[in-house]
Design a protein around this motif. Structure first.
Motif, short mmCIF file in Angstrom:
data_model
loop_
_atom_site.label_atom_id
_atom_site.label_comp_id
_atom_site.label_asym_id
_atom_site.label_seq_id
_atom_site.Cartn_x
_atom_site.Cartn_y
_atom_site.Cartn_z
N ALA A 18 0.84 -1.21 0.00
CA ALA A 18 0.00 0.00 0.00
C ALA A 18 0.87 1.26 0.00
O ALA A 18 0.58 2.23 -0.72
CB ALA A 18 -0.92 0.00 1.22
N CYS A 19 1.94 1.24 0.78
CA CYS A 19 2.84 2.40 0.83
C CYS A 19 3.58 2.60 -0.49
O CYS A 19 3.73 3.73 -0.95
CB CYS A 19 3.86 2.23 1.96
N CYS A 22 1.06 4.06 -2.86
CA CYS A 22 0.79 5.46 -2.52
C CYS A 22 1.97 6.34 -2.93
O CYS A 22 1.78 7.42 -3.51
CB CYS A 22 0.52 5.57 -1.01
N ASP A 42 5.84 7.33 3.13
CA ASP A 42 5.52 6.10 2.39
C ASP A 42 6.78 5.25 2.21
O ASP A 42 6.75 4.03 2.41
CB ASP A 42 4.95 6.42 0.99
N CYS A 92 -3.86 3.71 1.98
CA CYS A 92 -2.57 3.54 2.64
C CYS A 92 -2.71 3.78 4.15
O CYS A 92 -2.16 3.02 4.95
CB CYS A 92 -1.54 4.49 2.03
#
Length: 108
Positions: A18-19, A22, A42, A92
Protein backbone atom coordinates in the motif's frame (compact mmCIF):
# COMPACT_ATOMS: atom_id res chain seq x y z
CA UNK A 1 8.63 -20.09 14.83
CA UNK A 2 7.62 -17.85 11.93
CA UNK A 3 4.14 -19.41 12.01
CA UNK A 4 3.53 -17.45 15.20
CA UNK A 5 4.36 -14.29 13.27
CA UNK A 6 2.35 -15.06 10.13
CA UNK A 7 -0.48 -12.57 10.68
CA UNK A 8 2.02 -9.82 11.38
CA UNK A 9 4.18 -10.78 8.39
CA UNK A 10 1.09 -10.67 6.16
CA UNK A 11 0.03 -7.24 7.46
CA UNK A 12 3.55 -5.85 7.07
CA UNK A 13 3.66 -7.04 3.45
CA UNK A 14 0.18 -5.60 2.75
CA UNK A 15 1.24 -2.29 4.27
CA UNK A 16 4.48 -2.29 2.28
CA UNK A 17 2.47 -2.74 -0.93
CA UNK A 18 0.00 0.00 0.00
CA UNK A 19 2.84 2.40 0.83
CA UNK A 20 4.68 1.64 -2.39
CA UNK A 21 1.48 2.20 -4.37
CA UNK A 22 0.79 5.46 -2.52
CA UNK A 23 4.38 6.60 -3.04
CA UNK A 24 4.13 5.99 -6.78
CA UNK A 25 0.69 7.62 -7.05
CA UNK A 26 1.81 10.67 -5.02
CA UNK A 27 4.66 11.23 -7.45
CA UNK A 28 2.06 11.52 -10.22
CA UNK A 29 -0.07 14.12 -8.40
CA UNK A 30 -0.23 17.63 -9.83
CA UNK A 31 1.26 19.28 -6.74
CA UNK A 32 4.06 16.85 -5.87
CA UNK A 33 5.62 19.39 -3.50
CA UNK A 34 2.48 19.30 -1.35
CA UNK A 35 2.86 15.50 -1.18
CA UNK A 36 6.53 15.53 -0.07
CA UNK A 37 5.81 14.50 3.52
CA UNK A 38 3.54 11.71 2.38
CA UNK A 39 6.06 10.47 -0.17
CA UNK A 40 8.86 10.43 2.40
CA UNK A 41 6.81 8.56 5.00
CA UNK A 42 5.52 6.10 2.39
CA UNK A 43 9.14 5.15 1.63
CA UNK A 44 10.13 4.95 5.31
CA UNK A 45 7.09 2.82 6.11
CA UNK A 46 7.50 0.47 3.15
CA UNK A 47 11.14 -0.09 4.12
CA UNK A 48 10.49 -0.82 7.80
CA UNK A 49 7.54 -3.09 6.95
CA UNK A 50 9.74 -5.06 4.57
CA UNK A 51 12.49 -5.34 7.18
CA UNK A 52 10.03 -6.38 9.89
CA UNK A 53 8.57 -9.13 7.67
CA UNK A 54 12.06 -10.41 6.86
CA UNK A 55 13.14 -10.41 10.50
CA UNK A 56 10.03 -12.27 11.61
CA UNK A 57 10.48 -14.82 8.82
CA UNK A 58 13.98 -15.60 10.07
CA UNK A 59 13.04 -15.42 13.78
CA UNK A 60 15.48 -12.61 14.53
CA UNK A 61 16.20 -11.91 18.21
CA UNK A 62 15.38 -8.26 17.41
CA UNK A 63 11.80 -8.89 16.26
CA UNK A 64 10.14 -7.09 19.16
CA UNK A 65 12.23 -3.94 18.81
CA UNK A 66 11.80 -3.85 15.03
CA UNK A 67 8.04 -4.44 15.25
CA UNK A 68 7.72 -1.68 17.87
CA UNK A 69 9.52 0.69 15.51
CA UNK A 70 7.43 -0.56 12.59
CA UNK A 71 4.24 0.25 14.50
CA UNK A 72 5.55 3.75 15.27
CA UNK A 73 6.47 4.44 11.63
CA UNK A 74 3.16 2.97 10.38
CA UNK A 75 1.26 5.25 12.78
CA UNK A 76 3.15 8.32 11.52
CA UNK A 77 2.59 7.35 7.88
CA UNK A 78 -1.11 6.72 8.51
CA UNK A 79 -1.51 10.15 10.13
CA UNK A 80 0.16 11.84 7.18
CA UNK A 81 -1.75 9.88 4.54
CA UNK A 82 -5.15 10.49 6.10
CA UNK A 83 -4.63 14.25 5.65
CA UNK A 84 -4.98 13.80 1.89
CA UNK A 85 -8.26 13.09 0.09
CA UNK A 86 -6.82 10.87 -2.65
CA UNK A 87 -8.04 7.28 -2.50
CA UNK A 88 -4.49 5.90 -2.56
CA UNK A 89 -3.66 7.94 0.54
CA UNK A 90 -6.82 6.85 2.35
CA UNK A 91 -6.17 3.19 1.49
CA UNK A 92 -2.57 3.54 2.64
CA UNK A 93 -3.63 5.11 5.94
CA UNK A 94 -5.95 2.16 6.63
CA UNK A 95 -3.19 -0.36 5.84
CA UNK A 96 -0.75 1.54 8.05
CA UNK A 97 -3.11 1.66 11.03
CA UNK A 98 -3.94 -2.03 10.66
CA UNK A 99 -0.25 -2.95 10.47
CA UNK A 100 0.55 -0.82 13.53
CA UNK A 101 -2.25 -2.52 15.46
CA UNK A 102 -1.10 -6.05 14.51
CA UNK A 103 2.57 -5.26 15.24
CA UNK A 104 1.69 -3.92 18.69
CA UNK A 105 -0.49 -6.95 19.40
CA UNK A 106 2.29 -9.32 18.35
CA UNK A 107 4.87 -7.58 20.56
CA UNK A 108 2.64 -7.53 23.67
Amino acid sequence: MHEAYQECIDECLRCMQACNHCYDACLKEEDVKMMAGCIRLDRECADICSLAAEMMARNSPFVNEICELCAKVCEACGKECEKHDMQHCQDCAKACYRCAEVCRKMVS
